[in-house]
Design an enzyme around this catalytic site. Structure first.
Site, short mmCIF file in Angstrom:
data_model
loop_
_atom_site.label_atom_id
_atom_site.label_comp_id
_atom_site.label_asym_id
_atom_site.label_seq_id
_atom_site.Cartn_x
_atom_site.Cartn_y
_atom_site.Cartn_z
N PRO A 292 -18.74 -11.61 -29.20
CA PRO A 292 -17.88 -12.25 -28.21
C PRO A 292 -18.57 -12.35 -26.84
CG PRO A 292 -17.27 -9.96 -28.46
CD PRO A 292 -18.35 -10.23 -29.48
N ARG A 294 -17.21 -15.08 -24.01
CA ARG A 294 -16.10 -15.50 -23.15
C ARG A 294 -14.96 -14.46 -23.13
NH1 ARG A 294 -14.98 -21.09 -22.75
NH2 ARG A 294 -16.12 -21.26 -24.71
N CYS A 365 -21.72 -34.99 -4.19
CA CYS A 365 -21.70 -36.43 -4.01
C CYS A 365 -21.51 -37.12 -5.36
CB CYS A 365 -22.99 -36.89 -3.35
SG CYS A 365 -23.14 -36.16 -1.74
N1 LLP Z 1 -22.99 -16.15 -30.55
C1 LLP Z 1 -23.63 -17.32 -30.61
C2 LLP Z 1 -24.69 -17.50 -31.60
C3 LLP Z 1 -23.29 -18.36 -29.74
O1 LLP Z 1 -23.93 -19.51 -29.82
C4 LLP Z 1 -22.28 -18.16 -28.79
C5 LLP Z 1 -21.90 -19.22 -27.85
C6 LLP Z 1 -21.62 -16.92 -28.75
C7 LLP Z 1 -22.00 -15.93 -29.65
C8 LLP Z 1 -20.53 -16.59 -27.76
O2 LLP Z 1 -19.45 -17.46 -27.86
P1 LLP Z 1 -18.11 -17.15 -27.03
O3 LLP Z 1 -17.51 -15.88 -27.61
O4 LLP Z 1 -18.47 -16.95 -25.62
O5 LLP Z 1 -17.28 -18.35 -27.28
N2 LLP Z 1 -20.66 -23.41 -22.47
C9 LLP Z 1 -19.52 -23.48 -23.38
C10 LLP Z 1 -19.58 -22.44 -24.44
C11 LLP Z 1 -20.85 -22.51 -25.25
C12 LLP Z 1 -20.95 -21.40 -26.23
C13 LLP Z 1 -22.28 -21.41 -26.90
N3 LLP Z 1 -22.46 -20.35 -27.82
C14 LLP Z 1 -18.25 -23.36 -22.55
O6 LLP Z 1 -18.33 -23.25 -21.34
O7 LLP Z 1 -17.15 -23.44 -23.09
#
Ligand code: LLP
Length: 439
Positions: A292, A294, A365
């Site tokens: 995790p 986020r 901008c």
């Molecule tokens: N593990 C892997 C292999 C990943 O690619 C990611 C996220 C995570 C874990 C963690 O995912 P989370 O639990 O944070 O959802 N920039 C985008 C999110 C991109 C996530 C990419 N990979 C946003 O702002 O929503």
């Protein structure tokens, strides 16, 4: 209705927002705006909840996905709470190591790791490298052989399941850059190659199906498909699979109406599906892990902006007031990039004025420089008021840019009434230092 604010958020007697016992007006005066505040106790308690939920279902590890937001302080907080860290670049690796996190608690990701990244990770003794291509299998094997060690690896799978908030597609096509396709046979071929290489130790499989996921269906479908694949690997006498990393993607509440899953529900559902499927096929249950990002830091972070201008604009339905703040798409690209939704409140005082329809915009901008497309704020809003945007702890500072040469905001940890700088504010001098002509 979900709470979108950090656990310690309160309103002082005069109505100002305070996080971790720190009045946002004081924080803004001391550290400037835009400002990210991170509730340390909130991050620690989320990390703990993940570790406990994982332990409860017998999962081996939880790795915090550093891409969401990383600094040495955050690495230490989550590590002290028992999490490992998933790093996806040499930069993230360097921060985690500098924080004192041992290589044995790190896992390296990336679809195009450089040789230097692979070698640095190996010399730090990273627990797992997640391999993502045939070229990389050779690169990691060669680097390990040169270093005279045996590198444990996981194989990243593409399993045709894609999940995002509120929906998942189990037939998603596999036309994307990550992983080895299970259906094409590439994943099995990758494993066959790995097990023949003496400098690699095949430890298991990895799958990440998406981000900001609100239900268990996608994880369950992924788990079922992967256990089917594990069964095939056994039948074909390729290898046993001791570990299964199901990635991250657990959703959080950005709006009060968002209803994310509890981690204990998710972990127990998924663990149950994996063990049922394994029992049905008479397979040993692999040790599960999760990544995790986020869900650990997102809800613990708040952005504080100062209002600069308040401009009513006539629209078909009446008036929309454009409220310009002193940051924007350089500190939060998620609205422009993903049409993300956020909750905003007047933070420096309360108001009994009627709510007005606003669009919170930045100072860049570009007309797409929108922080919040639609919200309601008190109609007596004036320049100098502070706004707080909730749930900005993940993927905001970490995706920040210097567009228009705006310095990146500071990140300040707050706990027990004490602020501590997690990342200092960038200065214009920091940016000029990159330009030889400016010296
Ligand atoms: N593990 C892997 C292999 C990943 O690619 C990611 C996220 C995570 C874990 C963690 O995912 P989370 O639990 O944070 O959802 N920039 C985008 C999110 C991109 C996530 C990419 N990979 C946003 O702002 O929503």
């Amino acid at each position: 209705m979900s709470n979108v604010w950090p656990l310690s958020a309160t309103r002082d007697s005069d109505g100002a927002l305070s996080i971790g016992g720190v009045d946002v007006r004081d924080a803004a005066a001391t550290f400037g705006t835009p400002l990210f505040l991170l509730d340390e106790a909130d991050i620690r308690s989320r990390a703990r909840a993940y570790r406990e939920a994982a332990q409860h279902v017998g999962a081996s590890r939880v790795y915090y996905a550093a891409k969401a937001f990383l600094s040495t302080a955050v690495a230490q907080w989550v590590h002290e709470e028992g999490l490992g860290i998933d790093v996806a670049s040499g930069g993230e690796l360097a921060v985690a190591l500098r924080a004192g996190v041992p290589g044995a608690d790190l896992l390296l990701h990336g679809n195009n790791k450089s040789m230097l990244e692979i070698e640095t990770a190996m010399s730090a003794g990273v627990a797992r490298i997640v391999v993502d291509s045939f070229e990389e299998i050779v690169r990691v094997a060669d680097a390990a052989a040169r270093a005279g060690l045996v590198q444990p690896v996981l194989v990243r799978l593409t399993i045709g399941v894609e999940a995002h908030t509120h929906e998942f597609i189990a037939t998603a096509h596999e036309d994307q850059k990550f992983g080895f396709s299970v259906s094409s046979g590439a994943a099995e071929e990758a494993i066959r190659r790995i097990v023949k290489l003496p400098s690699l130790e095949f430890r298991g499989l990895h799958s990440h199906i998406g981000s900001q996921i609100f239900d268990t269906d996608g994880f369950e479908e992924a788990a079922i498909r992967i256990v089917g694949f594990i069964d095939r690997l056994r039948t074909d006498q390729v290898v046993d699979v001791p570990e299964l990393d199901l990635g991250g993607g657990m959703g959080i509440a950005y709006l009060p109406s968002d209803d994310p899953l509890s981690i204990s529900d998710l972990a127990s559902h998924v663990a149950q599906v994996v063990s049922q499927e394994c029992a049905r096929r008479e397979l040993t249950v692999p040790a599960l892990s999760f990544e995790p990002g986020r869900a650990i830091v997102g809800p613990a972070g708040v952005t504080i902006y100062e209002v600069g201008t308040v401009k009513p604009v006539a629209i078909d339905a009446g008036v929309r007031t454009y409220v310009s703040v002193d940051g924007g798409m350089s500190d939060n690209i998620r609205t422009a990039l993903y049409d993300a939704k956020y909750t905003v409140e007047l933070a420096s005082r309360t108001s009994t004025a009627e709510p007005m329809l606003v669009r919170v915009v930045g100072k860049h901008c570009e007309s797409g420089d929108i922080v919040i497309r639609e919200a309601y704020l008190p109609s007596d809003l004036v320049p100098g008021d502070l706004l707080a945007v909730a749930a900005t702890g993940a993927y905001c500072r970490s995706m920040a840019s210097n567009y228009n040469y705006l310095p990146k905001p500071a990140v300040v940890g707050v706990m027990n009434g004490i602020p501590s700088v997690v990342l200092r504010r960038e200065t214009i001098e920091d940016m000029l230092a990159l330009d030889p002509g400016a010296q």
